[in-house]
Design a protein around this motif. Structure first.
Motif, PDB file in Angstrom:
ATOM      1  N   ARG A 126      54.186  42.134  44.467  1.00 45.63           N
ATOM      2  CA  ARG A 126      55.054  42.382  43.481  1.00 45.63           C
ATOM      3  C   ARG A 126      55.148  41.430  42.143  1.00 45.63           C
ATOM      4  O   ARG A 126      54.999  41.982  41.038  1.00 45.63           O
ATOM      5  N   HIS A 127      54.760  40.182  42.438  1.00 47.00           N
ATOM      6  CA  HIS A 127      54.710  39.143  41.472  1.00 47.00           C
ATOM      7  C   HIS A 127      53.353  38.187  41.762  1.00 47.00           C
ATOM      8  O   HIS A 127      53.103  37.973  42.739  1.00 47.00           O
ATOM      9  N   ARG A 128      52.576  38.029  40.508  1.00 45.65           N
ATOM     10  CA  ARG A 128      51.608  37.173  40.811  1.00 45.65           C
ATOM     11  C   ARG A 128      51.734  35.926  41.177  1.00 45.65           C
ATOM     12  O   ARG A 128      52.742  35.401  40.781  1.00 45.65           O
ATOM     13  N   LEU A 129      50.842  35.267  41.982  1.00 42.26           N
ATOM     14  CA  LEU A 129      51.112  33.931  42.494  1.00 42.26           C
ATOM     15  C   LEU A 129      50.992  32.711  41.252  1.00 42.26           C
ATOM     16  O   LEU A 129      50.208  33.272  40.161  1.00 42.26           O
ATOM     17  N   HIS A 130      51.293  31.767  41.612  1.00 43.31           N
ATOM     18  CA  HIS A 130      51.378  30.785  40.611  1.00 43.31           C
ATOM     19  C   HIS A 130      49.573  30.442  40.601  1.00 43.31           C
ATOM     20  O   HIS A 130      49.025  30.418  41.453  1.00 43.31           O
ATOM     21  N   PRO A 131      49.384  30.223  39.289  1.00 42.60           N
ATOM     22  CA  PRO A 131      47.730  30.093  39.062  1.00 42.60           C
ATOM     23  C   PRO A 131      47.170  28.833  39.963  1.00 42.60           C
ATOM     24  O   PRO A 131      45.918  29.025  40.563  1.00 42.60           O
ATOM     25  N   GLN A 132      47.922  27.809  40.243  1.00 43.55           N
ATOM     26  CA  GLN A 132      47.283  26.778  41.122  1.00 43.55           C
ATOM     27  C   GLN A 132      47.169  27.287  42.510  1.00 43.55           C
ATOM     28  O   GLN A 132      46.387  26.916  43.311  1.00 43.55           O
ATOM     29  N   THR A 133      48.227  28.002  43.005  1.00 44.12           N
ATOM     30  CA  THR A 133      48.473  28.757  44.278  1.00 44.12           C
ATOM     31  C   THR A 133      47.058  29.603  44.608  1.00 44.12           C
ATOM     32  O   THR A 133      46.239  29.472  45.285  1.00 44.12           O
ATOM     33  N   GLY A 162      28.178  45.720  65.440  1.00 47.82           N
ATOM     34  CA  GLY A 162      29.371  45.752  64.841  1.00 47.82           C
ATOM     35  C   GLY A 162      29.228  45.343  63.427  1.00 47.82           C
ATOM     36  O   GLY A 162      28.001  45.467  62.987  1.00 47.82           O
ATOM     37  N   GLY A 163      30.000  44.593  62.585  1.00 50.81           N
ATOM     38  CA  GLY A 163      29.735  44.374  61.341  1.00 50.81           C
ATOM     39  C   GLY A 163      30.085  42.919  61.051  1.00 50.81           C
ATOM     40  O   GLY A 163      30.928  42.184  61.894  1.00 50.81           O
ATOM     41  N   ARG A 164      29.396  42.244  60.131  1.00 48.16           N
ATOM     42  CA  ARG A 164      29.677  40.687  59.877  1.00 48.16           C
ATOM     43  C   ARG A 164      30.832  40.813  58.952  1.00 48.16           C
ATOM     44  O   ARG A 164      30.813  41.522  58.012  1.00 48.16           O
ATOM     45  N   ILE A 165      31.768  39.690  59.313  1.00 48.35           N
ATOM     46  CA  ILE A 165      32.924  39.814  58.091  1.00 48.35           C
ATOM     47  C   ILE A 165      32.523  38.918  56.980  1.00 48.35           C
ATOM     48  O   ILE A 165      33.307  38.799  55.884  1.00 48.35           O
ATOM     49  N   ARG A 166      31.962  37.910  57.163  1.00 49.16           N
ATOM     50  CA  ARG A 166      31.250  37.039  56.065  1.00 49.16           C
ATOM     51  C   ARG A 166      30.595  37.957  54.843  1.00 49.16           C
ATOM     52  O   ARG A 166      30.156  38.884  54.886  1.00 49.16           O
ATOM     53  N   GLY A 167      31.440  37.528  53.546  1.00 52.31           N
ATOM     54  CA  GLY A 167      31.277  38.371  52.420  1.00 52.31           C
ATOM     55  C   GLY A 167      31.885  39.700  52.356  1.00 52.31           C
ATOM     56  O   GLY A 167      31.763  40.357  51.327  1.00 52.31           O
ATOM     57  N   ARG A 168      32.734  40.103  53.097  1.00 55.51           N
ATOM     58  CA  ARG A 168      33.517  41.318  53.033  1.00 55.51           C
ATOM     59  C   ARG A 168      34.592  40.826  52.367  1.00 55.51           C
ATOM     60  O   ARG A 168      35.323  39.913  52.204  1.00 55.51           O
ATOM     61  N   LYS A 169      35.097  42.077  51.616  1.00 53.86           N
ATOM     62  CA  LYS A 169      36.420  42.095  50.826  1.00 53.86           C
ATOM     63  C   LYS A 169      37.726  42.036  51.580  1.00 53.86           C
ATOM     64  O   LYS A 169      37.652  43.199  52.026  1.00 53.86           O
ATOM     65  N   LEU A 170      38.515  41.322  51.630  1.00 57.54           N
ATOM     66  CA  LEU A 170      39.902  41.312  52.215  1.00 57.54           C
ATOM     67  C   LEU A 170      40.903  41.762  51.308  1.00 57.54           C
ATOM     68  O   LEU A 170      41.119  40.719  50.347  1.00 57.54           O
ATOM     69  N   GLY A 171      41.586  42.821  51.301  1.00 58.63           N
ATOM     70  CA  GLY A 171      42.622  43.144  50.327  1.00 58.63           C
ATOM     71  C   GLY A 171      43.935  42.842  51.124  1.00 58.63           C
ATOM     72  O   GLY A 171      44.243  43.534  52.189  1.00 58.63           O
ATOM     73  N   ILE A 172      44.762  41.946  50.654  1.00 61.00           N
ATOM     74  CA  ILE A 172      45.913  41.529  51.325  1.00 61.00           C
ATOM     75  C   ILE A 172      47.150  42.523  50.458  1.00 61.00           C
ATOM     76  O   ILE A 172      47.286  41.954  49.367  1.00 61.00           O
ATOM     77  N   LEU A 173      48.070  43.083  51.370  1.00 59.17           N
ATOM     78  CA  LEU A 173      49.214  43.687  50.560  1.00 59.17           C
ATOM     79  C   LEU A 173      50.209  42.682  50.895  1.00 59.17           C
ATOM     80  O   LEU A 173      50.740  42.709  52.147  1.00 59.17           O
ATOM     81  N   GLY A 174      51.030  41.969  49.989  1.00 64.50           N
ATOM     82  CA  GLY A 174      51.973  41.081  50.359  1.00 64.50           C
ATOM     83  C   GLY A 174      51.431  39.775  50.661  1.00 64.50           C
ATOM     84  O   GLY A 174      51.072  39.330  51.697  1.00 64.50           O
TER      85      GLY A 174
END
Length: 328
Positions: free
Chosen positions: A181-188, A145-157
């Motif tokens: 739709r809206h960018r998160l608060h910088p701290q978050t 299989g594949g190692r997930i460490r280092g992989r780019k995860l793109g979250i929609l929502g």
């Protein structure tokens, strides 16, 4: 003289502690059925109830609401999603709608990570090999299989569930990216070590894993259409624990069969139980029967929220989880 108790009709079987508490507080009509209510049954239930407690499998559209009796004043949905309820029509008829947000966050995030691991590490294939009795020992090239460490995860929502997935993925060493739709608060954003992409297309084209966490609305229907699926890298995988309608399932099936996408983990499907049968044939696809929120703790907490919403409504106050048309 004691106050008359609200008449509450429940469309599906619920966990026993929830049903017992409903019986203690209200004049409740419980259901012995564990299947979606048909339109005729639902219409009759809405005529005799002050409060209806449906689930996501019960479609309550304009026709059903027009036929509802004058008694019905609250639809206390058992579940967070309300795309099966015409909230605007309900409001125009003086019927309040509530839901149960936040309860399924951690459970769904857990299942998302389980699917990411299952697809990338080929866990179902390994399980099938063991169950068939065909395993003949370890090999350097077997079941790679594949190692997930280092992989780019793109979250929609990047709402509650998206952020909970990001926290888990961080612990696995994944890079966190998101489109919202809206960018998160910088701290978050900083706390999640997450990178915001204004362009969804650009994010999709660069990710190793795409995970769907947005509601089903007219704007998100087939958001992952054939064009966007083709933007994905051939070695990327897609995970959906949100709403099946967000992905064009037929296009996804074609691309998985053609090897244009490396794999998929799906807990929800575009047409409910009637999913594309060709998905079952694919070894690089993990299919689950809408189990994302299926924990004992979560289901009981959902019921507790329903009860709080009904009791608050009965006491003449605004329920904490009222759903307004502009929120949908």
């Amino acid at each position: 003289m004691s106050k008359q108790r609200l008449s509450v009709v429940v469309t599906r079987r619920l966990p026993e502690p929830v049903e017992k508490r409903l019986q203690e507080l209200f004049d409740v009509e419980l259901s012995d059925r564990d299947e979606p209510a048909d339109r005729e049954w639902l219409t009759e239930a809405m005529k005799r109830a002050d409060v209806l407690v449906p689930s996501i499998t019960d479609k309550i559209g304009p026709l059903e609401l027009v036929d509802a009796g004058p008694r019905l004043k609250l639809i206390a949905n058992y579940g967070a999603g309300v795309d099966h309820i015409d909230v605007e029509t309900a409001r125009s008829r003086g019927i309040m709608v509530t839901n149960t947000p936040g309860v399924v966050t951690e459970d769904t995030a857990d299942m998302t990570m389980a699917l990411i691991l299952a697809v990338t590490r080929r866990i179902p294939e390994g399980l099938a090999t063991m169950q068939s009795g065909e395993w003949d020992g370890w090999s350097p090239l077997a079941m790679l299989g594949g190692r997930i460490r280092g992989r780019k995860l793109g979250i929609l929502g990047m709402g509650r569930i998206g952020q909970a997935v990001a926290r888990r993925a961080q612990a696995f060493g994944m890079e966190i990216h998101y489109h919202n739709r809206h960018r998160l608060h910088p701290q978050t954003e900083e706390g999640l070590n997450a990178t915001w992409w204004e362009s969804f297309d650009q994010m999709v084209a660069r990710m190793d894993v795409i995970s769907i966490h947005c509601p089903h609305t007219p704007a998100t229907f087939h958001l992952m259409n054939a064009r966007r699926l083709k933007l994905m890298k051939p070695e990327a995988v897609i995970i959906n624990t949100s709403r099946g309608e967000v992905i064009d399932e037929n296009a996804l099936t074609r691309m998985l069969r053609a090897g244009e996408i490396a794999g998929a983990g799906l807990d929800v499907f575009e047409h409910g139980t009637q999913f594309n049968p060709r998905l079952r044939e694919l070894p690089n696809v993990v299919l689950l029967p809408h189990m994302g929120s299926a924990t004992v703790e979560g289901r009981i907490e959902m019921g507790e929220k329903v009860i709080v919403n009904i009791k608050t409504f009965e006491d003449g106050h605004r329920p904490p989880d009222q759903v307004l048309p502009e929120m949908v």
